[in-house]
Design a protein around this motif. Structure first.
Motif, PDB file in Angstrom:
ATOM      1  N   TRP A 158      -2.704  -2.886   4.406  1.00 44.24           N
ATOM      2  CA  TRP A 158      -2.444  -1.485   4.022  1.00 44.24           C
ATOM      3  C   TRP A 158      -1.565  -1.355   2.787  1.00 44.24           C
ATOM      4  CZ3 TRP A 158      -0.485  -3.292   8.819  1.00 44.24           C
ATOM      5  CH2 TRP A 158       0.893  -3.516   8.867  1.00 44.24           C
ATOM      6  N   ARG A 159      -0.825  -2.401   2.458  1.00 39.03           N
ATOM      7  CA  ARG A 159       0.024  -2.343   1.271  1.00 39.03           C
ATOM      8  C   ARG A 159      -0.768  -2.664   0.008  1.00 39.03           C
ATOM      9  NH1 ARG A 159       4.097  -6.661   1.880  1.00 39.03           N
ATOM     10  NH2 ARG A 159       2.526  -7.903   0.791  1.00 39.03           N
ATOM     11  N   ASP A 160      -1.636  -3.704   0.097  1.00 40.54           N
ATOM     12  CA  ASP A 160      -2.372  -4.172  -1.079  1.00 40.54           C
ATOM     13  C   ASP A 160      -3.872  -3.931  -0.993  1.00 40.54           C
ATOM     14  OD1 ASP A 160       0.115  -5.210  -1.940  1.00 40.54           O
ATOM     15  OD2 ASP A 160      -0.234  -7.031  -0.772  1.00 40.54           O
ATOM     16  N   GLY A 161      -4.364  -3.443   0.138  1.00 40.84           N
ATOM     17  CA  GLY A 161      -5.803  -3.250   0.294  1.00 40.84           C
ATOM     18  C   GLY A 161      -6.558  -4.545   0.515  1.00 40.84           C
ATOM     19  N   PRO A 201      -0.464   5.270   3.538  1.00 43.24           N
ATOM     20  CA  PRO A 201      -1.559   6.024   4.173  1.00 43.24           C
ATOM     21  C   PRO A 201      -2.924   5.345   4.107  1.00 43.24           C
ATOM     22  CG  PRO A 201      -1.108   6.920   1.990  1.00 43.24           C
ATOM     23  CD  PRO A 201      -0.098   5.833   2.213  1.00 43.24           C
ATOM     24  N   ARG A 202      -3.033   4.186   3.473  1.00 41.37           N
ATOM     25  CA  ARG A 202      -4.342   3.543   3.308  1.00 41.37           C
ATOM     26  C   ARG A 202      -4.990   3.255   4.670  1.00 41.37           C
ATOM     27  NH1 ARG A 202      -5.899   0.235  -1.011  1.00 41.37           N
ATOM     28  NH2 ARG A 202      -3.706  -0.126  -1.517  1.00 41.37           N
TER      29      ARG A 202
END
Length: 360
Positions: A158-161, A201-202
């Motif tokens: 979620w931080r880097d995708g 929010p990813r």
């Protein structure tokens, strides 16, 4: 407590879910008590926790009141050889908060009084419940992946995708591959639920083929709040009987409860009668009117009568799931599926399910 839960999950992945009452509940509680006191003592004395250290502490712990007195005396030495005595000494000498001082007192009481006071068979059973499984993680690829340093943490999704792929086929790695993937899945799920969705929010997803190999009791808790955590879960399996087989006693209720948390379900061609009946019942039933017509002749002439009655029947019969196209040249590489989504009415059927065709 999170570490204790993780280590308990390791045992569940290896041995299956135990009963929450009777003997099963006793061994689970006793094992968690052992782990909790191990983790507390190591955290206070060393500031770090490792699987090797937990195993060493359990191995060096006193098994009688006489050994406990010897270990207590050894804490007075400058460098105790016994690892349990060393942990107690270091913990006692460290500056502690009020909570840490309390935790140390409870842990010391366990190791010096309660643990050596257990009946030999009981203590051996409690220890082997954990060490017999933990030993799997201290060898080979399991040790390399889970007990050494790494930069691959759940946060990168979620931080880097990033997408993390666990390449440990069970056909090749067997039980070790299943447990390693189950452990990482559990840690990722816990991290997803803990993250701040306002700051990160990813959306993220968990995708598991042959999902019956990795389901655990935590899946119920995770899946019930996954939507608010902006997490999508996709589980694939051949039939619902696979879940029944791995979830143990009471598996039908457990499997139905878990699958009931999935709002979208896709069924393909299936020859498993249990799955097909479950699918039909999941789609639900409807009221219908059955008509009857009778005709006949007699000496007095022809007679006829009609009638009708309301009945409840399945909207989709189980047999329909056995006739769906399975792809391949014979079906022009098309695969049929029946898609169900709770709370959605499909235009094609004006119902909660619809028939779709997927390109293979």
């Amino acid at each position: 407590e999170n570490i204790v839960a993780l280590l308990s999950q390791v045992v569940e992945l290896a041995e299956g879910k135990v009963e929450q009452s009777g003997d099963g509940a006793f061994w689970t509680r006793a094992m968690r008590e052992l782990l909790r006191n191990s983790v507390d003592l190591l955290a206070i004395s060393h500031g770090t926790i490792s699987l090797e250290a937990i195993m060493k502490l359990i191995a060096d712990a006193p098994q009688s009141s006489a050994e406990a007195e010897k270990i207590l005396a050894e804490t007075e030495a400058e460098s105790p050889e016994n690892f349990c005595a060393l942990c107690l000494k270091l913990a006692d000498e460290k500056k502690k908060s009020a909570r840490e001082a309390h935790d140390l007192e409870v842990s010391a009481t366990f190791w010096l009084k309660l643990y050596p006071g257990m009946a030999d068979k009981t203590r051996a059973g409690v220890v082997s419940t954990f060490t017999g499984v933990a030993d799997l993680l201290l060898h080979g690829i399991a040790w390399e992946l889970l007990a050494t340093d790494t930069t691959i943490v759940p946060d990168v999704t979620w931080r880097d995708g990033a997408i993390i792929i666990l390449d440990l086929p069970i056909q090749e790695y067997g039980e070790v591959g299943r447990i390693c993937q189950g452990i990482f899945k559990f840690m990722w799920q816990k991290a997803v639920l803990r993250r701040d969705v306002k700051q990160f929010p990813r959306p993220v997803f968990l995708w598991a083929d042959e999902a019956q190999n990795f389901v655990s009791s935590f899946d119920f808790q995770y899946q019930s709040v996954a939507r608010s955590a902006r997490a999508c879960t996709v589980y694939l399996t051949q039939n619902i009987s696979n879940y029944y087989a791995v979830l143990g006693r009471g598996s039908r209720d457990a499997a139905n409860s878990l699958l009931g948390l999935f709002q979208t379900v896709i069924w393909h061609a299936n020859g498993d009668a249990v799955t097909n009946v479950w699918a039909s019942e999941r789609i639900s039933q409807e009221k219908t009117t059955n008509f009857s017509f009778n005709a006949g002749t007699s000496q007095s002439g022809a007679s006829q009568s009609t009638g009708g009655s309301e009945a409840v029947r399945l909207k989709l019969l189980p047999a329909e799931f056995t006739t769906l196209m399975k792809g391949g040249p014979a079906n022009n590489f098309q695969v049929e599926g029946i898609v169900f989504q709770g709370g959605r009415i499909w235009k094609a059927t004006n119902d909660t399910y619809t028939r779709c065709v997927f390109r293979q």
